[in-house]
Design an enzyme around this catalytic site. Sequence first.
Site, PDB file in Angstrom:
ATOM      1  N   ARG A  50       1.369   4.988   0.909  1.00 34.42           N
ATOM      2  CA  ARG A  50       2.381   5.925   1.379  1.00 34.42           C
ATOM      3  C   ARG A  50       3.227   5.395   2.517  1.00 34.42           C
ATOM      4  NH1 ARG A  50       0.769  10.628  -0.818  1.00 34.42           N
ATOM      5  NH2 ARG A  50      -1.230   9.703  -1.268  1.00 34.42           N
ATOM      6  N   THR A  51       2.563   4.967   3.575  1.00 34.91           N
ATOM      7  CA  THR A  51       3.292   4.538   4.763  1.00 34.91           C
ATOM      8  C   THR A  51       4.169   3.337   4.424  1.00 34.91           C
ATOM      9  OG1 THR A  51       1.451   5.285   6.106  1.00 34.91           O
ATOM     10  CG2 THR A  51       3.014   3.833   7.167  1.00 34.91           C
ATOM     11  N   LYS A  79      -5.710 -16.793   7.211  1.00 32.98           N
ATOM     12  CA  LYS A  79      -6.701 -17.886   7.114  1.00 32.98           C
ATOM     13  C   LYS A  79      -7.093 -18.409   8.478  1.00 32.98           C
ATOM     14  CE  LYS A  79      -6.523 -20.046   2.603  1.00 32.98           C
ATOM     15  NZ  LYS A  79      -5.347 -19.946   1.780  1.00 32.98           N
ATOM     16  N   ARG A 100       0.779  -2.793  10.107  1.00 31.68           N
ATOM     17  CA  ARG A 100      -0.452  -1.999   9.951  1.00 31.68           C
ATOM     18  C   ARG A 100      -1.602  -2.985  10.082  1.00 31.68           C
ATOM     19  NH1 ARG A 100      -2.796   2.412   6.789  1.00 31.68           N
ATOM     20  NH2 ARG A 100      -0.995   3.525   7.620  1.00 31.68           N
ATOM     21  N   HIS A 128      -0.588   5.903  15.398  1.00 31.46           N
ATOM     22  CA  HIS A 128       0.211   5.889  14.175  1.00 31.46           C
ATOM     23  C   HIS A 128       1.439   6.746  14.470  1.00 31.46           C
ATOM     24  CE1 HIS A 128       1.320   5.552  10.124  1.00 31.46           C
ATOM     25  NE2 HIS A 128       0.359   6.216   9.517  1.00 31.46           N
TER      26      HIS A 128
END
Lengths: 298, 155
Positions: A50-51, A79, A100, A128
């Site tokens: 969604r975000t 990595k 995120r 958020h």
Amino acid sequence: MYHIISIRDFERSDLDYLLDRAGEFDTGKYRPQALDDKLVALLFFEPSTRTRMSFATAMARLGGRSIGVDSVEASSIVKGETLADTIRVVSSYVDAIVLRHPKEGAARLASEFASVPVINAGDGAGQHPSQTLLDLYTIRQSMPIDGTDVGLLGDLRYGRTAHSLALALSLYGVTLHTIAPGGLEMPANITLELRERGMEVIEHANVEEAIRELDVLYVTRIQRERFPDSASYYNVASSYRITPDLFAGVRDHLMILHPLPRAGEIDPAVDQTPYARYFEQARNGVPVRMALLHEVMK
Amino acid sequence: MTRKDPSGGLIISPIRNGTVIDHITAGEALNVLRILGITGSTRECLSIATNVRSKRMGRKDVVKIENRELRTEEVDRIALLAPQAKINIIRDYRVVEKKGVEIPEILKGVVRCPNPGCITNTNEPVESTFEVLPKGLHCLYCDWLVKDDIANHII
Ligand SMILES: Nc1ncnc2c1ncn2[C@@H]1O[C@H](COP(=O)(O)OP(=O)(O)O)[C@@H](O)[C@H]1O
Ligand SMILES: [Mg+2]
Ligand SMILES: [Zn+2]
């Protein structure tokens, strides 16, 4: 440079300004190709549909482009590379970064190493802010936020959306009603902070007791993994479930919100009632994120 | 420093050059040593007195270290444990400088964030950063509040 990291960084006037801007994007009052020369990186080190999609949609609606990596690709990019290095490199490709990340404080760190604006799209159990803004936006679409009675229901201990929404609402003279299962109550230091900010916080034992006093009921997810066994989870989850029979005697304009995705917290039968506003809320993610992207890159 | 203890027991030699940390909150002397990285294998002459009677504080701890002057970061850490401590710099057996300790507004790299999910507990090139508030230490990365047991979180 303008970063959007935490709701704590905003004053009331900043929030109002962004909400007003979102309203303009919502009603088409903007230059359609406003960001047509801009490129944003959507760096998602943790799954989100969604975000991520609503940021991509918002960018496309403004004529801009986005490049991105999802959690799987992201983990191979790194990595062993530090987030700090990734951010320094990606900063040199794009005009803004939407991040995120599973660690709390990751967005703050990114903003220290980035040479372009960073928008926090969720950092672990932390902040958020774009979710909080769209929550505020949804409330404000129906009523002035000031002086309302807002109920927060569900996992108020670990739920980041509940914490940052409560902090934002404390700037609006809102009375907060908390309704949480035992063990998932709002952490004492957050309640303390809210009270220090002048907010009245009232704890309720159950939703029946609170719902008739509310203008907004914000429901959050109760996660299975917070409970020792499925039996105790189902027990708690069923007693906090929102069903249409709870609506007897509630205020006409009561709005039920939920950050989605929902599990079993809201009975689908609630969707047919006038109180259900969570799909509208999800839709508001786009104009709010348009406002944020435009603000940091204009 | 008395060479001959009135009770006839303990004798601590004065130091020629070094530091005396006086008026440490009673019981915190060993934590102060830990902060200074002083372990059993330290070669310097070191004396520690704990729970000694003090007019000002009732009981206090005192630490004396030879050939060592403290860095600012060390003083900041000591301030957290023992806000009333006095640091005396000794040169040629005499106290040449005496200063209090002060908890700075921002603590960088001094306290480890107790939140395992905090970005400062990873391999990122970043120091833990806490804002010092009356109610505790506030992590500027993850918003965690450290209220109790600060000594155990000192790096
Ligand atoms: N040469 C030295 N060796 C060890 N300890 C010393 C020396 N000189 C002073 N001190 C100690 O340093 C502290 C501060 O000394 P001073 O300024 O004389 O006393 P006060 O602060 O008690 O008035 C006292 O605890 C004292 O015993
Ligand atoms: Mg004295
Ligand atoms: Zn932290």
